[in-house]
Design a protein around this motif. Structure first.
Motif, PDB file in Angstrom:
ATOM      1  N   ASN A  31       0.760  -1.134   0.171  1.00 16.93           N
ATOM      2  CA  ASN A  31       0.012  -0.090   0.150  1.00 16.93           C
ATOM      3  C   ASN A  31       0.948   1.183  -0.019  1.00 16.93           C
ATOM      4  O   ASN A  31       1.846   1.331   0.721  1.00 16.93           O
ATOM      5  CB  ASN A  31      -0.983  -0.014   1.365  1.00 16.93           C
ATOM      6  CG  ASN A  31      -1.932  -1.172   0.954  1.00 16.93           C
ATOM      7  OD1 ASN A  31      -2.306  -1.469   0.196  1.00 16.93           O
ATOM      8  ND2 ASN A  31      -2.215  -1.722   2.308  1.00 16.93           N
ATOM      9  N   ALA A  32       0.435   2.143  -0.918  1.00 18.78           N
ATOM     10  CA  ALA A  32       1.101   3.646  -0.698  1.00 18.78           C
ATOM     11  C   ALA A  32       1.160   4.208   0.624  1.00 18.78           C
ATOM     12  O   ALA A  32       2.103   4.740   1.056  1.00 18.78           O
ATOM     13  CB  ALA A  32       0.700   4.461  -1.896  1.00 18.78           C
ATOM     14  N   SER A  33       0.142   4.075   1.363  1.00 17.72           N
ATOM     15  CA  SER A  33       0.219   4.502   2.757  1.00 17.72           C
ATOM     16  C   SER A  33       1.267   3.742   3.544  1.00 17.72           C
ATOM     17  O   SER A  33       1.502   4.540   4.673  1.00 17.72           O
ATOM     18  CB  SER A  33      -0.976   4.761   3.403  1.00 17.72           C
ATOM     19  OG  SER A  33      -1.597   3.385   3.365  1.00 17.72           O
ATOM     20  N   GLN A  34       1.847   2.910   3.305  1.00 19.08           N
ATOM     21  CA  GLN A  34       2.730   2.087   4.048  1.00 19.08           C
ATOM     22  C   GLN A  34       4.045   2.254   3.458  1.00 19.08           C
ATOM     23  O   GLN A  34       5.226   2.491   4.163  1.00 19.08           O
ATOM     24  CB  GLN A  34       2.244   0.787   4.161  1.00 19.08           C
ATOM     25  CG  GLN A  34       1.157   0.452   5.088  1.00 19.08           C
ATOM     26  CD  GLN A  34       0.990  -1.001   5.174  1.00 19.08           C
ATOM     27  OE1 GLN A  34       0.454  -1.625   4.385  1.00 19.08           O
ATOM     28  NE2 GLN A  34       1.098  -1.749   6.413  1.00 19.08           N
ATOM     29  N   VAL A  35       4.094   2.106   2.225  1.00 17.03           N
ATOM     30  CA  VAL A  35       5.427   2.239   1.451  1.00 17.03           C
ATOM     31  C   VAL A  35       6.165   3.502   1.792  1.00 17.03           C
ATOM     32  O   VAL A  35       7.297   3.762   1.970  1.00 17.03           O
ATOM     33  CB  VAL A  35       5.184   1.925   0.070  1.00 17.03           C
ATOM     34  CG1 VAL A  35       6.704   1.981  -0.891  1.00 17.03           C
ATOM     35  CG2 VAL A  35       5.001   0.348  -0.067  1.00 17.03           C
TER      36      VAL A  35
END
Length: 142
Positions: free
Chosen positions: A93-97
Motif C-alpha cells: 500500500n502506498a500509505s505504508q510504502v
C-alpha cells in the motif's frame, strides 16, 4: 531568503507524495523495473527542457574527479532507490510504502553525523526519533 530551502523541501515532499500516488496507479499490470525506466526517461526529458529554458547547461570540463565520483555514486543510489521504491509500491500500500521510504530521513541524519561531521541538536534528535517512531507505527499497522 535564509529559509527558502524550506519551501523547496516542502515542494519536494509534495511532489514525492504525488509520485507515490501516480506510481501506484501507473504500476498496475506492468513490471516495476520497466516502469522505473519509463519514469527515468520522462525525468531526463523534463530536466533537459528545464535546463534549456533556464539556460543552466554548463560544461563538465571543470568537474573534479571527486565531483564525478560522488555524482555517479549518487545516481547509482538514486536508481537503486527508485527500483526498490517502485517494487515496494507494486507489492504494498502506498500509505505504508511512502512512510517507510521516508525512513531515509533518519538514515541521512545518521550518515551525516558519521561522514559529514554534522551535529544535530537535542531538538533535532528528538524530531529524528519521532520520525523513526512514526515510520514504525505506520509500517507495522495491521
Amino acid at each position: 531568503m535564509a529559509a527558502t530551502w524550506f519551501y523547496w523541501a516542502l515542494a519536494s515532499a509534495f511532489f514525492a507524495a504525488l509520485t507515490a500516488v501516480f506510481a501506484k496507479v501507473g504500476l498496475q499490470g506492468i513490471d516495476s523495473d520497466f516502469a522505473t525506466f519509463i519514469r527515468t526517461l520522462v525525468i531526463i526529458a523534463a530536466l533537459a527542457l528545464f535546463l534549456s529554458y533556464t539556460g543552466k547547461w554548463q560544461g563538465v570540463g571543470s568537474f573534479s574527479g571527486k565531483n564525478w565520483t560522488f555524482l555517479i555514486l549518487s545516481g547509482l543510489a538514486t536508481g537503486a532507490s527508485w527500483l526498490a521504491y517502485f517494487k515496494a509500491l507494486q507489492l504494498g500500500n502506498a500509505s505504508q510504502v511512502a512512510p517507510v521510504d521516508k525512513f531515509s530521513l533518519v538514515l541521512v541524519a545518521l550518515l551525516a553525523v558519521v561522514f559529514l561531521d554534522e551535529r544535530p541538536s537535542v531538538q533535532e534528535w528528538l524530531g529524528i526519533g519521532l520520525v523513526a517512531a512514526g515510520v514504525l507505527t505506520l509500517a507495522l499497522k495491521r
